[in-house]
Write a protein that holds these residues in place. Sequence first.
Motif, PDB file in Angstrom:
ATOM      1  N   ARG A   3       0.790  -1.133  -0.015  1.00 48.96           N
ATOM      2  CA  ARG A   3      -0.084   0.022  -0.028  1.00 48.96           C
ATOM      3  C   ARG A   3       1.007   1.294   0.112  1.00 48.96           C
ATOM      4  NH1 ARG A   3      -5.642   1.264   0.441  1.00 48.96           N
ATOM      5  NH2 ARG A   3      -5.769  -1.190   0.284  1.00 48.96           N
ATOM      6  N   LEU A   4       1.942   1.292   0.725  1.00 48.15           N
ATOM      7  CA  LEU A   4       2.796   2.231   1.000  1.00 48.15           C
ATOM      8  C   LEU A   4       3.526   2.564  -0.676  1.00 48.15           C
ATOM      9  CD1 LEU A   4       4.173   4.628   2.291  1.00 48.15           C
ATOM     10  CD2 LEU A   4       5.554   3.133   3.106  1.00 48.15           C
ATOM     11  N   THR A   5       4.112   1.410  -1.101  1.00 43.87           N
ATOM     12  CA  THR A   5       4.690   1.630  -2.534  1.00 43.87           C
ATOM     13  C   THR A   5       3.665   2.188  -3.580  1.00 43.87           C
ATOM     14  OG1 THR A   5       6.357  -0.095  -1.662  1.00 43.87           O
ATOM     15  CG2 THR A   5       5.958   0.387  -3.950  1.00 43.87           C
ATOM     16  N   SER A   6       2.502   1.604  -3.395  1.00 42.96           N
ATOM     17  CA  SER A   6       1.569   2.201  -4.217  1.00 42.96           C
ATOM     18  C   SER A   6       1.304   3.679  -4.257  1.00 42.96           C
ATOM     19  CB  SER A   6       0.202   1.455  -3.854  1.00 42.96           C
ATOM     20  OG  SER A   6       0.323  -0.004  -4.439  1.00 42.96           O
ATOM     21  N   ALA A   7       1.311   4.056  -2.967  1.00 39.84           N
ATOM     22  CA  ALA A   7       0.820   5.527  -2.703  1.00 39.84           C
ATOM     23  C   ALA A   7       2.017   6.447  -3.282  1.00 39.84           C
ATOM     24  CB  ALA A   7       0.616   5.559  -1.100  1.00 39.84           C
ATOM     25  N   VAL A   8       3.198   5.975  -2.737  1.00 38.54           N
ATOM     26  CA  VAL A   8       4.313   6.822  -3.546  1.00 38.54           C
ATOM     27  C   VAL A   8       4.519   6.637  -4.907  1.00 38.54           C
ATOM     28  CG1 VAL A   8       6.773   6.626  -3.497  1.00 38.54           C
ATOM     29  CG2 VAL A   8       5.747   6.309  -1.369  1.00 38.54           C
ATOM     30  N   ALA A   9       4.117   5.671  -5.376  1.00 33.72           N
ATOM     31  CA  ALA A   9       4.057   5.539  -7.016  1.00 33.72           C
ATOM     32  C   ALA A   9       2.937   6.557  -7.479  1.00 33.72           C
ATOM     33  CB  ALA A   9       3.852   4.339  -7.465  1.00 33.72           C
ATOM     34  N   ILE A  10       1.910   6.346  -6.782  1.00 36.81           N
ATOM     35  CA  ILE A  10       0.896   7.307  -7.699  1.00 36.81           C
ATOM     36  C   ILE A  10       1.170   8.640  -7.529  1.00 36.81           C
ATOM     37  CG2 ILE A  10      -1.725   8.140  -7.069  1.00 36.81           C
ATOM     38  CD1 ILE A  10      -2.339   5.072  -6.434  1.00 36.81           C
ATOM     39  N   LEU A  11       1.569   9.033  -6.275  1.00 33.35           N
ATOM     40  CA  LEU A  11       2.158  10.599  -6.023  1.00 33.35           C
ATOM     41  C   LEU A  11       3.185  10.980  -6.839  1.00 33.35           C
ATOM     42  CD1 LEU A  11       2.053  10.695  -2.001  1.00 33.35           C
ATOM     43  CD2 LEU A  11       0.267  11.793  -3.380  1.00 33.35           C
ATOM     44  N   ASN A  12       3.917  10.205  -7.285  1.00 32.89           N
ATOM     45  CA  ASN A  12       5.034  10.389  -8.394  1.00 32.89           C
ATOM     46  C   ASN A  12       4.461  10.763  -9.802  1.00 32.89           C
ATOM     47  OD1 ASN A  12       7.174  10.417  -6.723  1.00 32.89           O
ATOM     48  ND2 ASN A  12       7.643   8.498  -7.005  1.00 32.89           N
ATOM     49  N   GLU A  13       3.426   9.963  -9.999  1.00 35.10           N
ATOM     50  CA  GLU A  13       2.632  10.171 -11.233  1.00 35.10           C
ATOM     51  C   GLU A  13       1.621  11.257 -11.473  1.00 35.10           C
ATOM     52  OE1 GLU A  13       2.543   8.349 -14.313  1.00 35.10           O
ATOM     53  OE2 GLU A  13       4.068   7.238 -13.348  1.00 35.10           O
ATOM     54  N   LEU A  28       0.608   2.261 -14.009  1.00 34.74           N
ATOM     55  CA  LEU A  28       1.530   1.787 -13.010  1.00 34.74           C
ATOM     56  C   LEU A  28       1.297   0.418 -13.104  1.00 34.74           C
ATOM     57  CD1 LEU A  28       1.008   4.159 -10.258  1.00 34.74           C
ATOM     58  CD2 LEU A  28       2.847   3.898 -11.722  1.00 34.74           C
ATOM     59  N   ASP A  29       0.438  -0.267 -14.063  1.00 38.17           N
ATOM     60  CA  ASP A  29       0.284  -1.738 -14.248  1.00 38.17           C
ATOM     61  C   ASP A  29      -0.238  -2.193 -12.993  1.00 38.17           C
ATOM     62  OD1 ASP A  29      -0.027  -3.819 -15.786  1.00 38.17           O
ATOM     63  OD2 ASP A  29       1.822  -4.642 -15.161  1.00 38.17           O
ATOM     64  N   MET A  30      -1.452  -1.707 -12.500  1.00 37.52           N
ATOM     65  CA  MET A  30      -1.913  -2.240 -11.177  1.00 37.52           C
ATOM     66  C   MET A  30      -3.559  -2.313 -11.538  1.00 37.52           C
ATOM     67  SD  MET A  30      -2.123   0.981  -8.427  1.00 37.52           S
ATOM     68  CE  MET A  30      -0.443   1.194  -8.027  1.00 37.52           C
ATOM     69  N   LEU A  31      -4.153  -3.147 -10.700  1.00 34.07           N
ATOM     70  CA  LEU A  31      -5.781  -3.077 -10.825  1.00 34.07           C
ATOM     71  C   LEU A  31      -6.428  -1.927 -10.306  1.00 34.07           C
ATOM     72  CD1 LEU A  31      -6.165  -6.474  -8.793  1.00 34.07           C
ATOM     73  CD2 LEU A  31      -6.235  -6.246 -11.206  1.00 34.07           C
ATOM     74  N   GLU A  32      -7.385  -1.472 -11.040  1.00 34.08           N
ATOM     75  CA  GLU A  32      -8.124  -0.299 -10.662  1.00 34.08           C
ATOM     76  C   GLU A  32      -8.641  -0.323  -9.379  1.00 34.08           C
ATOM     77  OE1 GLU A  32     -11.196   0.940 -13.729  1.00 34.08           O
ATOM     78  OE2 GLU A  32     -10.035   0.349 -15.328  1.00 34.08           O
ATOM     79  N   THR A  34      -7.267  -1.464  -6.802  1.00 44.73           N
ATOM     80  CA  THR A  34      -6.008  -1.002  -5.684  1.00 44.73           C
ATOM     81  C   THR A  34      -5.691   0.530  -6.159  1.00 44.73           C
ATOM     82  OG1 THR A  34      -5.145  -3.284  -6.004  1.00 44.73           O
ATOM     83  CG2 THR A  34      -3.684  -1.486  -5.314  1.00 44.73           C
ATOM     84  N   ALA A  35      -5.757   0.932  -7.491  1.00 44.56           N
ATOM     85  CA  ALA A  35      -5.558   2.351  -7.577  1.00 44.56           C
ATOM     86  C   ALA A  35      -6.677   3.245  -6.909  1.00 44.56           C
ATOM     87  CB  ALA A  35      -5.314   2.451  -9.168  1.00 44.56           C
ATOM     88  N   GLY A  36      -7.912   2.978  -7.088  1.00 37.17           N
ATOM     89  CA  GLY A  36      -9.174   3.555  -6.558  1.00 37.17           C
ATOM     90  C   GLY A  36      -8.786   3.646  -5.098  1.00 37.17           C
ATOM     91  N   SER A  37      -8.556   2.447  -4.374  1.00 39.83           N
ATOM     92  CA  SER A  37      -8.585   2.621  -2.946  1.00 39.83           C
ATOM     93  C   SER A  37      -7.477   3.297  -2.385  1.00 39.83           C
ATOM     94  CB  SER A  37      -8.551   1.301  -2.353  1.00 39.83           C
ATOM     95  OG  SER A  37      -7.532   0.478  -2.806  1.00 39.83           O
TER      96      SER A  37
END
Length: 77
Positions: A3-13, A28-32, A34-37
Amino acid sequence: MSRLTSAVAILNELRCAPATIQDIADELDMLEDTAGSTLRQLYKSGRVVRRRFYSQYTDHPRWMYMLPEHAAQLKQG
């Protein structure tokens, strides 16, 4: 991806440009889900803001997520 890695990657995007959940998931090649939550958690914590976005391709509005500084630029310009 944690979850933390996802958050950091999203903020970078989002530093590059505002995006929808689908844009983030594709980039980011992740499920919608996961990205949505993760985006909703970032929104609740105040790290990102969201605006309604009306597209000519859909009948309903979608959320466009962006960093607060991007939202401030939209208000000014």
